[in-house]
Design a protein around this motif. Structure first.
Motif, mmCIF file in Angstrom:
data_model
loop_
_atom_site.group_PDB
_atom_site.id
_atom_site.type_symbol
_atom_site.label_atom_id
_atom_site.label_comp_id
_atom_site.label_asym_id
_atom_site.label_seq_id
_atom_site.Cartn_x
_atom_site.Cartn_y
_atom_site.Cartn_z
ATOM 1 N N UNK A 152 23.698 30.133 64.953
ATOM 2 C CA UNK A 152 25.048 30.008 64.404
ATOM 3 C C UNK A 152 26.005 29.659 65.534
ATOM 4 N N UNK A 153 27.060 28.955 65.205
ATOM 5 C CA UNK A 153 28.069 28.616 66.211
ATOM 6 C C UNK A 153 29.387 28.265 65.534
ATOM 7 N N UNK A 154 30.424 28.129 66.345
ATOM 8 C CA UNK A 154 31.748 27.826 65.806
ATOM 9 C C UNK A 154 31.849 26.354 65.424
ATOM 10 N N UNK A 155 32.879 26.011 64.658
ATOM 11 C CA UNK A 155 33.087 24.629 64.259
ATOM 12 C C UNK A 155 33.927 23.896 65.303
ATOM 13 N N UNK A 156 34.363 22.698 64.966
ATOM 14 C CA UNK A 156 35.103 21.868 65.905
ATOM 15 C C UNK A 156 36.418 22.516 66.340
ATOM 16 N N UNK A 157 36.979 23.327 65.462
ATOM 17 C CA UNK A 157 38.247 23.996 65.765
ATOM 18 C C UNK A 157 38.050 25.318 66.497
ATOM 19 N N UNK A 189 28.616 19.229 67.237
ATOM 20 C CA UNK A 189 28.891 19.821 68.543
ATOM 21 C C UNK A 189 30.012 20.841 68.396
ATOM 22 N N UNK A 190 29.775 22.082 68.832
ATOM 23 C CA UNK A 190 30.800 23.123 68.664
ATOM 24 C C UNK A 190 32.002 22.906 69.566
ATOM 25 N N UNK A 191 33.149 23.403 69.127
ATOM 26 C CA UNK A 191 34.346 23.335 69.938
ATOM 27 C C UNK A 191 34.333 24.401 71.019
ATOM 28 N N UNK A 192 35.345 24.356 71.860
ATOM 29 C CA UNK A 192 35.506 25.359 72.927
ATOM 30 C C UNK A 192 36.734 26.190 72.605
ATOM 31 N N UNK A 193 36.549 27.477 72.360
ATOM 32 C CA UNK A 193 37.692 28.327 72.081
ATOM 33 C C UNK A 193 38.091 29.098 73.338
ATOM 34 N N UNK A 194 39.276 29.656 73.332
ATOM 35 C CA UNK A 194 39.824 30.318 74.513
ATOM 36 C C UNK A 194 38.930 31.457 74.987
ATOM 37 N N UNK A 212 28.979 27.178 73.473
ATOM 38 C CA UNK A 212 27.662 27.783 73.347
ATOM 39 C C UNK A 212 27.201 27.821 71.897
ATOM 40 N N UNK A 213 25.912 28.132 71.730
ATOM 41 C CA UNK A 213 25.319 28.389 70.417
ATOM 42 C C UNK A 213 24.599 29.728 70.496
ATOM 43 N N UNK A 214 24.819 30.580 69.511
ATOM 44 C CA UNK A 214 24.116 31.854 69.410
ATOM 45 C C UNK A 214 22.780 31.648 68.697
ATOM 46 N N UNK A 215 21.778 32.448 69.075
ATOM 47 C CA UNK A 215 20.537 32.427 68.291
ATOM 48 C C UNK A 215 19.798 33.752 68.401
ATOM 49 N N UNK A 216 19.092 34.072 67.326
ATOM 50 C CA UNK A 216 18.221 35.249 67.269
ATOM 51 C C UNK A 216 16.811 34.775 66.947
ATOM 52 N N UNK A 217 15.836 35.369 67.627
ATOM 53 C CA UNK A 217 14.434 35.053 67.372
ATOM 54 C C UNK A 217 13.791 36.232 66.653
ATOM 55 N N UNK A 218 13.039 35.925 65.615
ATOM 56 C CA UNK A 218 12.317 36.927 64.838
ATOM 57 C C UNK A 218 10.823 36.616 64.875
ATOM 58 N N UNK A 219 10.009 37.630 64.672
ATOM 59 C CA UNK A 219 8.559 37.434 64.694
ATOM 60 C C UNK A 219 8.069 36.578 63.544
ATOM 61 N N UNK A 220 8.794 36.611 62.427
ATOM 62 C CA UNK A 220 8.367 35.860 61.253
ATOM 63 C C UNK A 220 9.563 35.496 60.384
ATOM 64 N N UNK A 221 9.340 34.571 59.488
ATOM 65 C CA UNK A 221 10.387 34.186 58.549
ATOM 66 C C UNK A 221 10.746 35.349 57.636
ATOM 67 N N UNK A 222 9.759 36.164 57.303
ATOM 68 C CA UNK A 222 10.002 37.339 56.469
ATOM 69 C C UNK A 222 10.973 38.297 57.152
ATOM 70 N N UNK A 223 10.769 38.518 58.449
ATOM 71 C CA UNK A 223 11.673 39.391 59.191
ATOM 72 C C UNK A 223 13.072 38.798 59.267
ATOM 73 N N UNK A 224 13.152 37.483 59.481
ATOM 74 C CA UNK A 224 14.454 36.831 59.613
ATOM 75 C C UNK A 224 15.262 36.940 58.337
#
Length: 284
Positions: A150-155, A189-194, A199-211
């Motif tokens: 997940x990440x922020x939008x252009x604004x 491409x995400x915008x830059x906020x103050x 950046x882009x956030x991400x989480x890794x899970x062991x499986x799709x079921x867990x996610x």
């Protein structure tokens, strides 16, 4: 694995996405301690990345076999653990998008389900993360693992949370890793906020079921973008605020990436006309 969330205040478009370095100090201190402990057994390093993201100098006295082994060990360190921020949308801070039908998708530019149905505008970006097993030397793909990004939008706003886009869930999605350990997302491409480097956030899970159950997170981290690409993208229409915000920031002073960003800096290709691709290997 511990989770860390920061606060954000929206006031006239000004973002305060974290409580400052002291709030994230436990995460940063842990990472520095790991590096110090690892340094005792991994020096000298050849062909590795230094803490500031630049190549480290090789040691002339190192034997080739020892240097190769040390470099391999350093490169196979797990992806740094970072804060998920205040807007994860994974149920740990309010809304949970992971349990909604439609969240498993490769194109995350538009909202899905019962949301407003809008589409985030900006320079096209394709993100490919390759999830590998650090314990096996990073040579084994983590087929079947799942990644939520997940990440922020252009604004600089986050869907589900920021004023004006609380009815949207764009720029969020989950993918299951293929036989090569890869997941690919089409986004913007995400915008830059103050206060934060792009950046882009991400989480890794062991499986799709867990996610999709939002349980048992394996790793939480962030992807960083190179400055030259940010400058080029932010010179296009719609990124005016990002130009001003980026001018007062650097990777070296960012509250998250300042203690080392070499393993989180995306490799970039493309152009503003054709869109960009960002790739990153994620050892877990």
């Amino acid at each position: 694995m511990g989770r860390h969330h920061a606060d954000e205040v929206h006031d006239g478009g000004v973002h305060e996405h974290d409580r400052g370095l002291s709030y994230d100090l436990p995460v940063l201190a842990r990472r520095r301690m790991i590096r110090l402990m690892a340094g005792a057994s991994l020096v000298p390093l050849v062909g590795c990345t230094s803490q500031d993201g630049t190549p480290a100098s090789p040691s002339a006295s190192s034997a080739k076999g020892s240097a190769s082994s040390s470099a391999s060990s350093a490169e196979c360190a797990t992806i740094p653990d970072e804060t998920a921020g205040p807007f994860p949308g994974d149920g740990s801070n309010g809304v949970n998008v992971l349990k909604e039908s439609g969240v498993v998708r490769s194109d995350i530019t538009s909202s899905f389900g019962d949301s407003a149905g809008g589409t985030a505008e900006g320079v096209p970006l394709t993100v490919t993360l390759t999830v590998v097993d650090a314990a096996s030397g990073c040579g084994t793909p983590k087929e079947g693992a799942a990644v939520y990004i997940w990440h922020c939008d252009r604004a600089g706003d986050y869907s589900l949370y920021s004023e004006g886009v609380t009815d949207e869930n764009w720029l969020r999605g989950v993918q299951e890793a293929d036989g090569s350990g890869q997941v690919t997302f089409r986004s913007i491409f995400p915008g830059c906020y103050a206060g934060r480097w792009p950046h882009i956030h991400f989480e890794v899970y062991s499986s799709l079921t867990d996610a999709t159950a939002a349980t048992s997170i394996t790793s939480t981290s962030q992807l960083a973008f190179p400055k030259d690409v940010c400058d080029t993208v932010y010179a296009t229409d719609g990124y005016d605020e990002s130009v001003r915000n980026l001018s007062s920031l650097s990777l070296e002073t960012d509250g998250i990436f300042s203690d080392g960003y070499g393993r989180q800096l995306a490799a970039m290709k493309g152009s503003t006309a054709e869109g960009y691709t960002a790739t990153l290997t994620v050892p877990v």
